[in-house]
Design a protein around this motif. Structure first.
Motif, mmCIF file in Angstrom:
data_model
loop_
_atom_site.group_PDB
_atom_site.id
_atom_site.type_symbol
_atom_site.label_atom_id
_atom_site.label_comp_id
_atom_site.label_asym_id
_atom_site.label_seq_id
_atom_site.Cartn_x
_atom_site.Cartn_y
_atom_site.Cartn_z
ATOM 1 N N ARG A 203 0.825 -1.207 0.000
ATOM 2 C CA ARG A 203 0.000 0.000 0.000
ATOM 3 C C ARG A 203 0.864 1.264 0.000
ATOM 4 N NH1 ARG A 203 -5.433 -0.732 -1.236
ATOM 5 N NH2 ARG A 203 -6.173 -2.673 -0.306
ATOM 6 N N ILE A 204 2.035 1.215 0.643
ATOM 7 C CA ILE A 204 2.949 2.355 0.609
ATOM 8 C C ILE A 204 3.417 2.604 -0.818
ATOM 9 C CG2 ILE A 204 5.216 3.207 1.343
ATOM 10 C CD1 ILE A 204 4.797 1.659 3.968
ATOM 11 N N LEU A 205 3.764 1.522 -1.511
ATOM 12 C CA LEU A 205 4.226 1.654 -2.899
ATOM 13 C C LEU A 205 3.137 2.233 -3.789
ATOM 14 C CD1 LEU A 205 6.618 1.099 -4.795
ATOM 15 C CD2 LEU A 205 5.654 -1.167 -5.226
ATOM 16 N N LEU A 206 1.908 1.754 -3.623
ATOM 17 C CA LEU A 206 0.803 2.309 -4.403
ATOM 18 C C LEU A 206 0.594 3.780 -4.078
ATOM 19 C CD1 LEU A 206 -1.915 -0.525 -4.272
ATOM 20 C CD2 LEU A 206 -0.317 -0.007 -6.118
ATOM 21 N N ALA A 207 0.678 4.129 -2.792
ATOM 22 C CA ALA A 207 0.472 5.520 -2.390
ATOM 23 C C ALA A 207 1.541 6.430 -2.985
ATOM 24 C CB ALA A 207 0.477 5.634 -0.858
ATOM 25 N N PHE A 208 2.762 5.936 -3.091
ATOM 26 C CA PHE A 208 3.851 6.721 -3.680
ATOM 27 C C PHE A 208 3.505 7.134 -5.103
ATOM 28 C CE2 PHE A 208 7.716 7.030 -6.220
ATOM 29 C CZ PHE A 208 8.496 7.904 -5.472
ATOM 30 N N TYR A 209 2.855 6.246 -5.836
ATOM 31 C CA TYR A 209 2.483 6.537 -7.226
ATOM 32 C C TYR A 209 1.048 7.058 -7.356
ATOM 33 C CZ TYR A 209 6.826 4.440 -8.784
ATOM 34 O OH TYR A 209 8.160 4.176 -9.010
ATOM 35 N N GLY A 210 0.444 7.442 -6.224
ATOM 36 C CA GLY A 210 -0.892 8.014 -6.269
ATOM 37 C C GLY A 210 -1.961 7.031 -6.685
ATOM 38 N N GLN A 211 -1.752 5.748 -6.377
ATOM 39 C CA GLN A 211 -2.690 4.715 -6.787
ATOM 40 C C GLN A 211 -3.348 4.085 -5.568
ATOM 41 O OE1 GLN A 211 -0.124 2.112 -9.002
ATOM 42 N NE2 GLN A 211 -0.006 3.462 -10.770
ATOM 43 N N SER A 212 -4.452 3.414 -5.810
ATOM 44 C CA SER A 212 -5.151 2.689 -4.757
ATOM 45 C C SER A 212 -5.650 1.380 -5.344
ATOM 46 C CB SER A 212 -6.322 3.505 -4.192
ATOM 47 O OG SER A 212 -7.256 3.787 -5.229
ATOM 48 N N GLU A 213 -6.174 0.523 -4.494
ATOM 49 C CA GLU A 213 -6.611 -0.791 -4.940
ATOM 50 C C GLU A 213 -7.800 -1.233 -4.109
ATOM 51 O OE1 GLU A 213 -3.968 -4.467 -6.134
ATOM 52 O OE2 GLU A 213 -4.232 -4.444 -3.967
ATOM 53 N N GLU A 214 -8.827 -1.708 -4.789
ATOM 54 C CA GLU A 214 -9.999 -2.211 -4.086
ATOM 55 C C GLU A 214 -9.676 -3.564 -3.469
ATOM 56 O OE1 GLU A 214 -14.652 -3.531 -4.984
ATOM 57 O OE2 GLU A 214 -13.320 -2.907 -6.617
ATOM 58 N N ALA A 215 -10.060 -3.749 -2.223
ATOM 59 C CA ALA A 215 -9.811 -5.017 -1.535
ATOM 60 C C ALA A 215 -11.084 -5.848 -1.515
ATOM 61 C CB ALA A 215 -9.330 -4.767 -0.109
ATOM 62 N N ILE A 216 -10.940 -7.146 -1.786
ATOM 63 C CA ILE A 216 -12.053 -8.076 -1.706
ATOM 64 C C ILE A 216 -11.911 -8.889 -0.424
ATOM 65 C CG2 ILE A 216 -13.263 -9.973 -2.833
ATOM 66 C CD1 ILE A 216 -13.331 -7.317 -4.354
ATOM 67 N N ILE A 217 -12.924 -8.875 0.430
ATOM 68 C CA ILE A 217 -12.902 -9.616 1.686
ATOM 69 C C ILE A 217 -13.658 -10.914 1.489
ATOM 70 C CG2 ILE A 217 -13.321 -9.481 4.154
ATOM 71 C CD1 ILE A 217 -11.495 -7.294 2.906
ATOM 72 N N TYR A 218 -12.960 -12.037 1.647
ATOM 73 C CA TYR A 218 -13.550 -13.339 1.403
ATOM 74 C C TYR A 218 -14.211 -13.898 2.651
ATOM 75 C CZ TYR A 218 -10.295 -13.056 -2.514
ATOM 76 O OH TYR A 218 -9.593 -12.653 -3.609
ATOM 77 N N LYS A 219 -15.334 -14.560 2.461
ATOM 78 C CA LYS A 219 -15.934 -15.304 3.556
ATOM 79 C C LYS A 219 -15.101 -16.541 3.821
ATOM 80 C CE LYS A 219 -20.753 -13.929 2.845
ATOM 81 N NZ LYS A 219 -22.118 -14.408 2.503
ATOM 82 N N PRO A 220 -14.898 -16.897 5.082
ATOM 83 C CA PRO A 220 -14.101 -18.089 5.374
ATOM 84 C C PRO A 220 -14.853 -19.346 5.010
ATOM 85 C CG PRO A 220 -15.069 -17.233 7.382
ATOM 86 C CD PRO A 220 -15.398 -16.241 6.302
ATOM 87 N N LEU A 221 -14.100 -20.456 4.837
ATOM 88 C CA LEU A 221 -14.733 -21.748 4.632
ATOM 89 C C LEU A 221 -15.574 -22.104 5.842
ATOM 90 C CD1 LEU A 221 -11.777 -23.827 3.191
ATOM 91 C CD2 LEU A 221 -13.797 -23.099 1.954
ATOM 92 N N ARG A 222 -16.703 -22.724 5.590
ATOM 93 C CA ARG A 222 -17.511 -23.194 6.711
ATOM 94 C C ARG A 222 -16.800 -24.348 7.402
ATOM 95 N NH1 ARG A 222 -23.817 -23.382 4.614
ATOM 96 N NH2 ARG A 222 -24.025 -21.161 4.135
#
Length: 477
Positions: A203-222
């Motif tokens: 995230r620091i590297l992305l911030a350096f270049y003014g970029q961001s990234e959407e995070a996908i939160i996965y449901k755990p296995l039952r």
């Protein structure tokens, strides 16, 4: 000494990032100083294992199936992070630009990285408790060298090969504490430490270049609990364990709702929002029959996971009851292109050379890559395989092997002179010439500063093994 429970009341990170981070850093400092005192005290080491380890063992192998997904996600994150950073180091002079920033600006970018990592999912901020070294001072201080050093620790010797086990950066205080308190550091703590650290660095590297990234939160296995699991939970939680467990479950459920946890393809990671119209996630029928939910977005993903799943193929677990599973992942053979050796002991490859190797791993039919500054595309060079220049290409591949293995200056000089003669600005018969100054700068970044135009290119005699390696490459074996 029990590990101190971290406070949950902090300044709101969405409104006061600096106060939120200061709260974390102060608590980490106090906690790890206490852990150091405990580790240094003259008392016996626990060799019988801890409640933490007993709990993890009792929850296997359902928990282990979820941990496999976490391991795979960390490996993919490390692959992306190393590849992107080496690219920035090689073609964009990232290290120089990072160090030229003011201390205040570097701290702003580090704080952004810590914030973005902590808001990635319901559990991620909690994993910061294992990362006392992820501070503004360590990552932004020393002229910016701290961040560079941390990234360098993640680079494997076989850069470019598929990562199947994440690189763990140990912390001395954490290791000493758990060695004394529990006999060893629980592997899940090492793993989630790596996850938070890697995500912050990314995230620091992305911030350096003014970029961001959407995070996908996965449901755990039952997963279902057993009488053994419940028994250990009662020992871990102590009195009123049922009420505490209900509170933990409710808190986790609320977090999943808050962060928008979704099901996703076990193979490629796509969630429903990324699927084509009319496409839907489908569950593995055999696993579903025994109460385990493993989803796929397509027949192609299911087939790939069946044969090549990481850290092991799905065929090893499909439809099998948990007690029938061996939780040892099947060993993976390193998928490396021939002609890319591991470095000799004591030889430390430069980030630019590691980037070159990473590019060649992805382009096995290319002999070398000429690096252009953004936004110009890099140029992959494949030397002609005609009978007239066959011997030249054979020697080029042998010298490349030597240069990659030990940094041999005469071998690197040979590569430079062949590329300059064939593709430099004075070369004829080619559609695009490459500036000599740019080629020289590239080789100096890859192998260090030395006289590239010297006639001293004769090294030790070529061996039969080197000749066989070059022949295999030229035949495309």
């Amino acid at each position: 000494m029990a590990f101190k429970a971290f406070q949950t009341s902090r300044p709101d990170k969405n409104k006061d990032r600096a106060g939120w981070n200061a709260s974390w850093e102060q608590e980490l400092k106090i906690t790890y100083e206490a852990m150091e005192r405990f580790a240094a005290a003259p008392s016996a080491t626990n060799t019988k294992g801890s409640n933490t380890q007993k709990l993890a063992a009792s929850m296997s192998p359902y928990l282990a199936l979820h941990e496999e997904r976490v391991t795979r996600d960390i490996c993919k994150l490390q692959e992306d992070l190393v590849r992107r950073w080496l690219e920035c180091m090689s073609s964009d002079n990232f290290e120089r630009k990072w160090k030229e920033l003011t201390q205040k600006r570097r701290e702003e970018l580090v704080l952004e990285g810590l914030y973005q990592a902590s808001t990635t999912g319901p559990d991620m901020e909690r994993h910061r408790r294992w990362c006392p070294d992820m501070t503004l001072e360590n990552l932004a201080g020393n002229g910016g060298q701290g961040y560079i050093d941390m990234l360098m620790k993640l680079i494997p010797d076989d850069v470019g090969a598929k990562i199947t086990e994440p690189t763990m950066i140990p912390h001395t205080g954490l290791e000493r504490y758990y060695m004394k308190a529990e006999g060893s550091t629980p592997p899940e703590i090492r793993k989630y430490r790596a996850y938070f650290m890697d995500l912050t660095l990314w995230r620091i590297l992305l911030a350096f270049y003014g970029q961001s990234e959407e995070a996908i939160i996965y449901k755990p296995l039952r997963q279902s609990s057993t009488s053994e699991t419940r028994e250990v939970m009662e020992k871990v939680l102590g009195d009123d364990s049922e009420r505490k467990l209900r509170h933990m479950k409710r808190e986790y459920k609320d977090d999943k709702i808050k962060f928008g946890a979704v099901n996703s393809c076990w193979s490629c990671g796509k969630d429903p929002s990324k699927l084509e119209p009319g496409q839907a996630l489908k569950v593995c029928a055999k696993c579903n029959a025994i109460g385990r939910k493993i989803w796929y977005c397509s027949r192609e993903c299911q087939t790939h996971d069946w044969k090549h799943g990481s850290p092991r193929p799905h065929k090893a677990i499909c439809g099998k009851e948990v007690n029938d599973l061996s939780m040892e992942a099947e060993p993976h053979t390193k998928e490396r292109s021939k002609g890319i050796p591991l470095p000799d002991p004591g030889f430390e490859r430069s980030p630019a050379l590691l980037h070159q190797i990473s590019l060649l791993e992805r382009k096995p039919n290319v002999d070398y890559v000429l690096i252009n500054p953004p936004p110009l595309p890099d140029v992959g060079i494949a030397l002609p395989a005609s009978a007239i220049v066959r011997q030249v290409r054979q020697m080029f591949l042998i010298m490349r092997h030597r240069a990659f293995k030990s940094g041999d200056k005469r071998a690197a000089r040979f590569l430079y002179q062949i590329l300059n003669k064939s593709y430099g600005e004075n070369a004829s018969g080619i559609s695009q010439q490459y500036p000599v100054s740019r080629l020289k700068e590239q080789f100096e970044r890859e192998y260090g500063v030395f006289d590239l135009d010297s006639e001293d290119i004769n090294g030790p005699d070529v061996t039969e093994e080197e000749l066989a390696m070059a022949e295999e490459l030229m035949r495309g074996v």
